[in-house]
Design a protein around this motif. Structure first.
Motif, PDB file in Angstrom:
ATOM      1  N   THR A  76       0.844  -1.194   0.000  1.00  0.00           N
ATOM      2  CA  THR A  76       0.000   0.000   0.000  1.00  0.00           C
ATOM      3  C   THR A  76       0.879   1.244   0.000  1.00  0.00           C
ATOM      4  O   THR A  76       2.070   1.175   0.324  1.00  0.00           O
ATOM      5  N   LEU A  77       0.290   2.377  -0.340  1.00  0.00           N
ATOM      6  CA  LEU A  77       1.039   3.633  -0.278  1.00  0.00           C
ATOM      7  C   LEU A  77       1.503   3.916   1.148  1.00  0.00           C
ATOM      8  O   LEU A  77       2.595   4.437   1.358  1.00  0.00           O
ATOM      9  N   GLU A  78       0.665   3.596   2.117  1.00  0.00           N
ATOM     10  CA  GLU A  78       1.013   3.815   3.520  1.00  0.00           C
ATOM     11  C   GLU A  78       2.256   3.022   3.907  1.00  0.00           C
ATOM     12  O   GLU A  78       3.156   3.536   4.561  1.00  0.00           O
ATOM     13  N   GLU A  79       2.317   1.762   3.504  1.00  0.00           N
ATOM     14  CA  GLU A  79       3.493   0.936   3.782  1.00  0.00           C
ATOM     15  C   GLU A  79       4.721   1.500   3.079  1.00  0.00           C
ATOM     16  O   GLU A  79       5.802   1.578   3.664  1.00  0.00           O
ATOM     17  N   LEU A  80       4.560   1.894   1.841  1.00  0.00           N
ATOM     18  CA  LEU A  80       5.689   2.396   1.063  1.00  0.00           C
ATOM     19  C   LEU A  80       6.253   3.697   1.621  1.00  0.00           C
ATOM     20  O   LEU A  80       7.466   3.853   1.730  1.00  0.00           O
ATOM     21  N   VAL A  81       5.386   4.631   1.967  1.00  0.00           N
ATOM     22  CA  VAL A  81       5.858   5.936   2.423  1.00  0.00           C
ATOM     23  C   VAL A  81       6.686   5.801   3.701  1.00  0.00           C
ATOM     24  O   VAL A  81       7.606   6.586   3.948  1.00  0.00           O
ATOM     25  N   ASN A  82       6.417   4.778   4.500  1.00  0.00           N
ATOM     26  CA  ASN A  82       7.177   4.559   5.725  1.00  0.00           C
ATOM     27  C   ASN A  82       8.543   3.937   5.474  1.00  0.00           C
ATOM     28  O   ASN A  82       9.386   3.929   6.370  1.00  0.00           O
ATOM     29  N   SER A  93      -0.745  13.387  -1.829  1.00  0.00           N
ATOM     30  CA  SER A  93      -2.192  13.188  -1.693  1.00  0.00           C
ATOM     31  C   SER A  93      -2.446  11.736  -1.313  1.00  0.00           C
ATOM     32  O   SER A  93      -1.508  10.953  -1.161  1.00  0.00           O
ATOM     33  N   ARG A  94      -3.714  11.385  -1.194  1.00  0.00           N
ATOM     34  CA  ARG A  94      -4.034   9.988  -0.878  1.00  0.00           C
ATOM     35  C   ARG A  94      -3.626   9.048  -2.001  1.00  0.00           C
ATOM     36  O   ARG A  94      -3.384   7.874  -1.786  1.00  0.00           O
ATOM     37  N   GLN A  95      -3.530   9.557  -3.230  1.00  0.00           N
ATOM     38  CA  GLN A  95      -3.250   8.706  -4.382  1.00  0.00           C
ATOM     39  C   GLN A  95      -1.791   8.691  -4.833  1.00  0.00           C
ATOM     40  O   GLN A  95      -1.398   7.790  -5.563  1.00  0.00           O
ATOM     41  N   TYR A  96      -0.981   9.688  -4.440  1.00  0.00           N
ATOM     42  CA  TYR A  96       0.358   9.817  -5.021  1.00  0.00           C
ATOM     43  C   TYR A  96       1.477  10.013  -3.997  1.00  0.00           C
ATOM     44  O   TYR A  96       1.324  10.783  -3.046  1.00  0.00           O
ATOM     45  N   ILE A  97       2.598   9.332  -4.272  1.00  0.00           N
ATOM     46  CA  ILE A  97       3.886   9.612  -3.638  1.00  0.00           C
ATOM     47  C   ILE A  97       4.798  10.055  -4.773  1.00  0.00           C
ATOM     48  O   ILE A  97       4.915   9.363  -5.789  1.00  0.00           O
ATOM     49  N   ILE A  98       5.429  11.200  -4.617  1.00  0.00           N
ATOM     50  CA  ILE A  98       6.246  11.773  -5.686  1.00  0.00           C
ATOM     51  C   ILE A  98       7.717  11.764  -5.293  1.00  0.00           C
ATOM     52  O   ILE A  98       8.073  12.049  -4.151  1.00  0.00           O
TER      53      ILE A  98
END
Length: 142
Positions: A76-82, A93-98
């Motif tokens: 998930t994006l949440e897992e990745l951002v960490n 945003s909720r949809q993107y990590i840049i």
């Protein structure tokens, strides 16, 4: 650090725990240097230095590289951002990590949002959510 009772007896010795904690902090956070992506019938590593952005589309997480290739991720994006270095990546945003490396410039949009212009083409306009604009500006200049 030792915790003592009023009479001076050792209640608890935390020096080993504190030493381990300080060693861990001095090493820095263990951010990922690559991500495994599904490609046909294989899993291949993609260097985080080659990532332009990560996004969700119809509940599927995809990564797009600086050479404009797209792959599916099973996180998930949440897992990745960490697990990504916050100096290099920002969740706009909720949809993107840049990735910082993919940003060419950005346009001030109505209602306080920012539209990002990347070094690669995107299928749609990518916006920094209003709630993230201030933090994004601090991140991009940091």
């Amino acid at each position: 650090v030792k915790l003592l009772t009023k009479s001076g007896d050792i209640l608890q010795d935390n020096s080993g725990l504190i030493k381990t904690l300080l060693e861990t902090l001095s090493k820095g956070a263990p951010y990922k240097t690559s991500l495994l992506v599904a490609f046909k019938d294989k899993l291949i590593p993609i260097s985080v230095n080659n990532i332009a952005y990560i996004y969700t589309e119809n509940k599927v997480v995809k990564v797009v590289t600086l050479d404009e290739k797209s792959y599916v991720l099973d996180q998930t994006l949440e897992e990745l951002v960490n697990h990504l270095n916050p100096h290099s990546f920002f969740r706009i945003s909720r949809q993107y990590i840049i990735s910082r490396a993919s940003i060419k410039d950005f346009t001030v949009w109505f209602s306080g949002r920012l539209a990002l212009n990347l070094t690669i083409s995107t299928p749609e306009r990518i916006f920094v959510s209003r709630s993230n604009v201030k933090e994004f500006k601090e991140w991009i200049t940091g």
